[in-house]
Design a protein around this motif. Structure first.
Motif, PDB file in Angstrom:
ATOM      1  N   GLY A 157     -42.503  36.824 -15.411  1.00  0.00           N
ATOM      2  CA  GLY A 157     -44.068  36.262 -15.332  1.00  0.00           C
ATOM      3  C   GLY A 157     -44.688  35.444 -16.355  1.00  0.00           C
ATOM      4  N   LEU A 158     -43.798  34.865 -17.136  1.00  0.00           N
ATOM      5  CA  LEU A 158     -44.453  33.955 -18.373  1.00  0.00           C
ATOM      6  C   LEU A 158     -44.394  32.651 -18.007  1.00  0.00           C
ATOM      7  N   VAL A 159     -44.023  32.260 -16.570  1.00  0.00           N
ATOM      8  CA  VAL A 159     -44.002  30.583 -16.551  1.00  0.00           C
ATOM      9  C   VAL A 159     -45.389  30.064 -16.266  1.00  0.00           C
ATOM     10  N   THR A 160     -46.557  30.866 -16.319  1.00  0.00           N
ATOM     11  CA  THR A 160     -47.839  30.468 -16.267  1.00  0.00           C
ATOM     12  C   THR A 160     -48.360  30.094 -17.620  1.00  0.00           C
ATOM     13  N   ASN A 161     -47.690  30.649 -18.678  1.00  0.00           N
ATOM     14  CA  ASN A 161     -48.041  30.267 -20.214  1.00  0.00           C
ATOM     15  C   ASN A 161     -47.535  29.038 -20.488  1.00  0.00           C
ATOM     16  N   ALA A 162     -48.734  28.204 -21.056  1.00  0.00           N
ATOM     17  CA  ALA A 162     -48.751  26.807 -21.469  1.00  0.00           C
ATOM     18  C   ALA A 162     -47.541  26.795 -22.441  1.00  0.00           C
ATOM     19  N   THR A 163     -47.356  27.489 -23.498  1.00  0.00           N
ATOM     20  CA  THR A 163     -46.343  27.303 -24.506  1.00  0.00           C
ATOM     21  C   THR A 163     -44.865  27.288 -23.775  1.00  0.00           C
ATOM     22  N   VAL A 164     -44.746  28.354 -22.886  1.00  0.00           N
ATOM     23  CA  VAL A 164     -43.345  28.610 -22.390  1.00  0.00           C
ATOM     24  C   VAL A 164     -42.950  27.333 -21.422  1.00  0.00           C
ATOM     25  N   GLY A 165     -44.003  27.176 -20.702  1.00  0.00           N
ATOM     26  CA  GLY A 165     -43.703  26.071 -19.489  1.00  0.00           C
ATOM     27  C   GLY A 165     -43.467  24.792 -20.423  1.00  0.00           C
ATOM     28  N   CYS A 166     -44.130  24.525 -21.328  1.00  0.00           N
ATOM     29  CA  CYS A 166     -43.742  23.093 -22.246  1.00  0.00           C
ATOM     30  C   CYS A 166     -42.515  23.349 -22.855  1.00  0.00           C
ATOM     31  N   SER A 167     -41.999  24.359 -23.371  1.00  0.00           N
ATOM     32  CA  SER A 167     -40.639  24.561 -23.819  1.00  0.00           C
ATOM     33  C   SER A 167     -39.440  24.423 -22.629  1.00  0.00           C
ATOM     34  N   LEU A 168     -39.853  24.943 -21.618  1.00  0.00           N
ATOM     35  CA  LEU A 168     -38.928  24.753 -20.456  1.00  0.00           C
ATOM     36  C   LEU A 168     -38.665  23.553 -19.961  1.00  0.00           C
ATOM     37  N   PHE A 169     -39.852  22.793 -19.661  1.00  0.00           N
ATOM     38  CA  PHE A 169     -39.457  21.419 -19.352  1.00  0.00           C
ATOM     39  C   PHE A 169     -39.010  20.328 -20.341  1.00  0.00           C
ATOM     40  N   THR A 170     -39.394  20.611 -21.488  1.00  0.00           N
ATOM     41  CA  THR A 170     -38.646  19.924 -22.772  1.00  0.00           C
ATOM     42  C   THR A 170     -37.232  20.243 -22.796  1.00  0.00           C
ATOM     43  N   MET A 171     -36.681  21.562 -22.630  1.00  0.00           N
ATOM     44  CA  MET A 171     -35.264  21.962 -22.351  1.00  0.00           C
ATOM     45  C   MET A 171     -34.495  21.102 -21.561  1.00  0.00           C
ATOM     46  N   TYR A 172     -35.308  20.859 -20.211  1.00  0.00           N
ATOM     47  CA  TYR A 172     -34.654  20.272 -19.194  1.00  0.00           C
ATOM     48  C   TYR A 172     -34.342  18.706 -19.408  1.00  0.00           C
ATOM     49  N   SER A 173     -35.424  18.344 -19.966  1.00  0.00           N
ATOM     50  CA  SER A 173     -35.422  16.771 -20.603  1.00  0.00           C
ATOM     51  C   SER A 173     -34.367  16.555 -21.582  1.00  0.00           C
ATOM     52  N   LYS A 174     -34.216  17.543 -22.477  1.00  0.00           N
ATOM     53  CA  LYS A 174     -32.858  17.218 -23.413  1.00  0.00           C
ATOM     54  C   LYS A 174     -31.619  17.349 -23.005  1.00  0.00           C
ATOM     55  N   CYS A 175     -31.762  18.115 -21.676  1.00  0.00           N
ATOM     56  CA  CYS A 175     -30.283  18.174 -20.999  1.00  0.00           C
ATOM     57  C   CYS A 175     -30.047  17.129 -20.084  1.00  0.00           C
ATOM     58  N   GLY A 176     -31.171  16.279 -19.957  1.00  0.00           N
ATOM     59  CA  GLY A 176     -30.980  15.080 -19.378  1.00  0.00           C
ATOM     60  C   GLY A 176     -31.545  15.155 -17.750  1.00  0.00           C
ATOM     61  N   CYS A 177     -32.039  16.272 -17.493  1.00  0.00           N
ATOM     62  CA  CYS A 177     -32.471  16.580 -16.067  1.00  0.00           C
ATOM     63  C   CYS A 177     -33.864  16.315 -16.195  1.00  0.00           C
TER      64      CYS A 177
END
Length: 881
Positions: free
Chosen positions: A466-486
């Motif tokens: 249930g951490l997906v709504t946290n702004a910090t976690v969300g930012c880290s998550l889509f940054t990770m996908y971005s670094k992986c080229g997704c």
């Protein structure tokens, strides 16, 4: 002056025997009876305790004064409350047949004073049930109990009674009501009550201002403070610390100085106000003034010492910060967890490893290792020093291993040292130990996650936790996908985020720019502005890069205007991005204007302008600017060198290139990949293939660009075998080729007449590396066949290509037909080129030459006539030699 009741029995006897001659009767008016004197003096006596209160109780019973009036009963109950004997106080209260409102208030306030808050509420309810109308003191006491119990619902019911019975104007009730709303309700409700109640006492104003600061509503706190001053209410020692904290948060230095002056004027100079003043100047970096204020303090507590030490740490004055800490210890001042964490931050430097170990020993000695913040600071300190092993040692010393903050610090330590394997292992142990990761743990783990498979698993855990709504976690998550080229997955996570802060918008926009989607970045930036989110300098830098990539000068100028409105017009990093944008958009005059007004010109700004001059053919201006950089001792980095090498390669003058090469070796940048590749390209254009190879060999670890540059250089100089050998060596080093590399390989085959090898590499490109050939690759094959005289095979190859041939491919065939004198095929190729690009003068000239070689003079006349009619003419050739 209160008399000493020791022993109390003796005092009581003397008071009864000789009232007239007693010194007690001389101190008070003669009309005051002895019991009143005894009660009043005993109330303020140091002998006030439960035992003596019982003695006084016995005396009042014996002398029958207790039965003479309710005053004595209420006074005695109050004395029992003050003696913390609430059992006897309650028993005595129950003996009163007709208790007064004072009797009830004494009991209610007595329970509050002795922290028996629930009993206080029960007494208030009982009073209300028996039909007694509470007064302001009743309401004030019971509201204090509600605050302590966090009984907001009961407090709101009491508030209703306050309003109903007309006690809202009481200053005492207002203060308690504001305190209750502040501690048990949200800020908006507290502020609404405060405004409705029209409070006119300083305590209420202090409470609401303090709550505003605690809730991050610092501007509201300053507005309230201004209203308070306009209402002629004198701020006190409780007001100023909150306001000074708000000034720090809002970066309002001038307002802070004004508050400092007002504090002096109001005489509010206790240790708390003085500490807040020290903290104000320290946070604004005015350490001379902060230290002067600190030195003038008559009383220096642990908070003031910590504030001044932290200030010097923030200004990177580690030496003086440690000296102050040493002074603090020498004079025997208390050291708390906040002091230690500040000092640990100061020691987070490789050269202070010994001091770091000493502070670690002190932490163990003081028993502060159990403090979560101290433990986290220890782990972070060793991580910044580079001692991951010491971080793990400090981590193992922690006893409170269930606190996620400690685990977050250790994960951050692994992240700082790019140790993704150990980070993932620690995260697994954390889950096995039953410790629930917080947003900081997840953020640290995702920051070094380069595997899409593992990242997706962490994403699944985030959804489950249930951490997906946290702004910090969300930012880290889509940054990770971005670094992986997704980028698609990254943007999907971004859209699903409920709360998007500045960091989230900046990260997503940067992701689009870095992965070659500047148009998407601009679209997202417009959406950000529509959402009324104010961009920060990171967002502006990314969007200026997008404008540079798309050559959108007008949009870039609009962004330039926004930087001034946001106060970032002279920011060094933003300024560099503006120079880069104007340079790439070809507006060098504006680029130079921005460059000239920058207070500090960093390497990026200089390099961008140097590169801009070179790319627009202003080679002299490019070298003059580079010369100015050297003369002014400006920092010259790899990017600057690469830019000036690009300018030098356009001159094709090896002597200038040699001088630059010597300067590069002086700076020690010859091993840099980008510098080596630029040197290689420059030597290649100057015709020195041996120097190309030397520059390449100096590079510490060549990347794909370096290898490709070498292959292209060999190909351009007709050294096909060397180009192919370099290609095989590149593959053995584990570097995979791209489309540009294969252009070099096919060109090398073409220049060396390696027809079969060319087809082999074309198939390898498709089959082994899944790279779709472009027109340039097919043009290389046509060129190879044409050079070999296999013109009909070249025509057949063109007709069977999976893509529609363009002017480049037909032009290549046309050039081969000219060499081999094939009139018919040349005529076909020329018609194809002229049909695709009617303005291509070269095609007309080439076909005209073919016709002339074949003595087809009528065709020559027709071609030249058509050229004259269209007004096209061939530009004369030129040479720099």
């Amino acid at each position: 002056m209160a008399i000493t009741l020791f022993p109390l029995r003796t005092f009581l006897q003397n008071s009864l025997i000789n009232t007239k001659s007693s010194q007690l009767s001389c101190r008070f008016t003669s009309s005051l009876p002895n019991p009143f004197v005894i009660l009043r003096d005993y109330k303020f006596s140091p002998q006030h305790n439960a035992r003596n209160t019982k003695i006084l109780h016995a005396h009042l019973l014996k002398t029958h004064y207790l039965q003479s009036g309710i005053f004595f009963m209420d006074s005695l109950i109050g004395l029992y409350c003050k003696s913390s004997d609430m059992v006897l106080a309650h028993k005595l209260f129950d003996t009163i047949t007709q208790p007064s409102i004072v009797s009830w208030n004494v009991m209610i306030s007595g329970y509050v004073r002795n922290s028996m808050f629930l009993k206080s509420l029960e007494m208030f309810c009982r009073m209300h049930l028996f039909g007694f109308e509470p007064d302001e003191f009743s309401y004030g006491s019971v509201l204090s109990a509600c605050v302590a119990l966090q009984a907001s619902m009961f407090g709101l019911q009491v508030f209703s009674l306050v309003v109903k019975n007309g006690f809202l104007s009481s200053g005492y009730v207002q203060t308690q009501m504001v305190d209750m709303f502040c501690k048990n309700c949200n800020f908006s409700e507290a502020l609404r009550f405060f405004n409705d109640a029209s409070c006119d006492n300083v305590a209420s104003w202090n409470a609401i201002i303090s709550l505003a600061v605690k809730n991050g509503e610092n501007q509201v706190a300053l507005n309230l403070f201004s209203e308070m001053c306009r209402a002629s209410l004198m701020p006190n020692s409780y007001t100023f610390p909150s306001i000074l904290t708000a000034c720090c948060a809002l970066k309002e230095m001038q307002i802070g100085k004004g508050v400092h002056g007002l504090a002096i004027k109001c005489g509010a100079t206790d240790v708390f106000v003085e500490t807040a003043i020290v903290d104000l100047y320290a946070k604004f970096g005015c350490m001379s003034e902060a230290y002067r204020q600190f030195s003038q303090m008559q009383v220096q507590n642990v908070v003031s010492w910590t504030a001044i030490i932290s200030g010097f740490v923030q200004q990177d004055d580690t030496t003086f910060a440690l000296k102050l800490f040493k002074d603090m210890r020498q004079i025997g001042h208390e050291i708390n967890a906040y002091t230690v964490t500040s000092v640990l931050s100061a020691c987070a430097k490789p050269e202070l490893i010994e001091e770091a170990k000493q502070i670690h020993s002190l932490v163990l000695k003081l028993g502060l290792i159990l403090n979560v913040k101290v433990g986290a600071a220890l782990v972070n300190m060793y991580a910044k020093i580079g001692g991951v092993g010491l971080s793990e040692l400090a981590f193992s010393e922690m006893k409170n291993m269930k606190d996620p903050g400690i685990w977050a610090s250790m994960l951050s330590s692994f992240a700082q040292n790019r140790n993704s394997g150990r980070a993932l292992e620690l995260f697994t142990v954390m889950l096995r130990e039953g410790v629930k990761p917080d947003e900081y743990c997840i953020g640290s783990l995702l920051s070094i996650m380069s595997s899409l498979s593992l990242g997706s698993q962490v994403h699944s855990y985030i959804l489950k936790a249930g951490l997906v709504t946290n702004a910090t976690v969300g930012c880290s998550l889509f940054t990770m996908y971005s670094k992986c080229g997704c980028l698609e997955e990254s943007y999907e996570v971004f859209q699903q985020a409920i709360v998007k802060d500045n960091v989230s918008w900046a990260s997503m926009i940067s992701g689009f720019v870095e992965h070659g989607y500047p148009d998407q970045a601009l679209r997202l930036f417009k959406e950000m502005l529509y959402q009324e989110v104010v961009p920060d300098h990171i967002t502006l830098i990314s969007i200026l890069t997008a404008c540079a990539d798309l050559r959108l000068l007008r949009t870039g100028r609009e962004i330039h205007g926004s930087t001034f409105r946001l106060g970032l017009g002279t920011n060094t990093v933003v300024g560099g991005a503006l120079v880069n944008m104007y340079s790439k958009c070809g507006s060098l005059s504006l680029a130079r204007k921005v460059f000239d007004i920058l207070p500090h010109k960093d390497a990026f700004a200089c390099s961008s302008l140097v590169s801009g001059y070179a790319q627009n053919g202003l080679i002299e201006e490019s070298f003059l600017l580079f010369h100015d950089m050297l003369r002014n001792d400006e920092t010259v980095d790899a990017f600057t060198i690469t830019s000036i090498l690009g300018a030098a390669s356009l001159l094709c003058q090896s002597d200038i290139g040699t001088q630059l090469h010597a300067y590069i070796e002086k700076l020690g940048l010859q091993a840099d990949v980008s510098v080596g590749s630029s040197l290689l390209t420059m030597y290649s254009k100057c015709g020195s293939i041996e120097d190309c190879r030397k520059a390449f060999d100096d590079v510490e670890k060549p990347d794909l660009i370096g290898w490709t540059s070498l292959i292209l250089s060999y190909a351009q100089h007709g050294k096909g075998a060397d180009a192919l050998a370099a290609y095989e060596l590149m593959k053995s080093e584990g570097v995979e080729p791209d489309a540009v590399t294969f252009v070099g390989i096919l060109s090398a085959c073409s220049h060396s007449g390696l027809v079969e090898e060319a087809f082999f590499y074309l198939n390898s490109m498709i089959e082994d590396y899944k790279i779709t050939p472009s027109h340039r690759h097919y043009a290389c094959i046509v060129d190879i066949l044409g050079r070999s005289g296999r013109l009909r095979e070249a025509e057949s190859f063109i007709n069977n290509m999976p893509v529609e041939p363009n002017a480049l491919i037909w032009g290549t065939l046309l050039a081969a037909c000219k060499v081999h004198g094939d009139f018919e095929l040349g005529k076909l190729a020329a018609e194809k080129v002229m049909g695709l690009e009617p303005s291509d003068v070269g095609a007309y000239v080439s076909f005209s030459n073919i016709c002339a070689d074949g003595e087809q003079w009528e065709e020559v006349t027709k071609i030249r006539s058509s050229l004259n009619k269209t007004g096209m003419k061939k530009e004369p050739a030129w040479s720099v030699v």
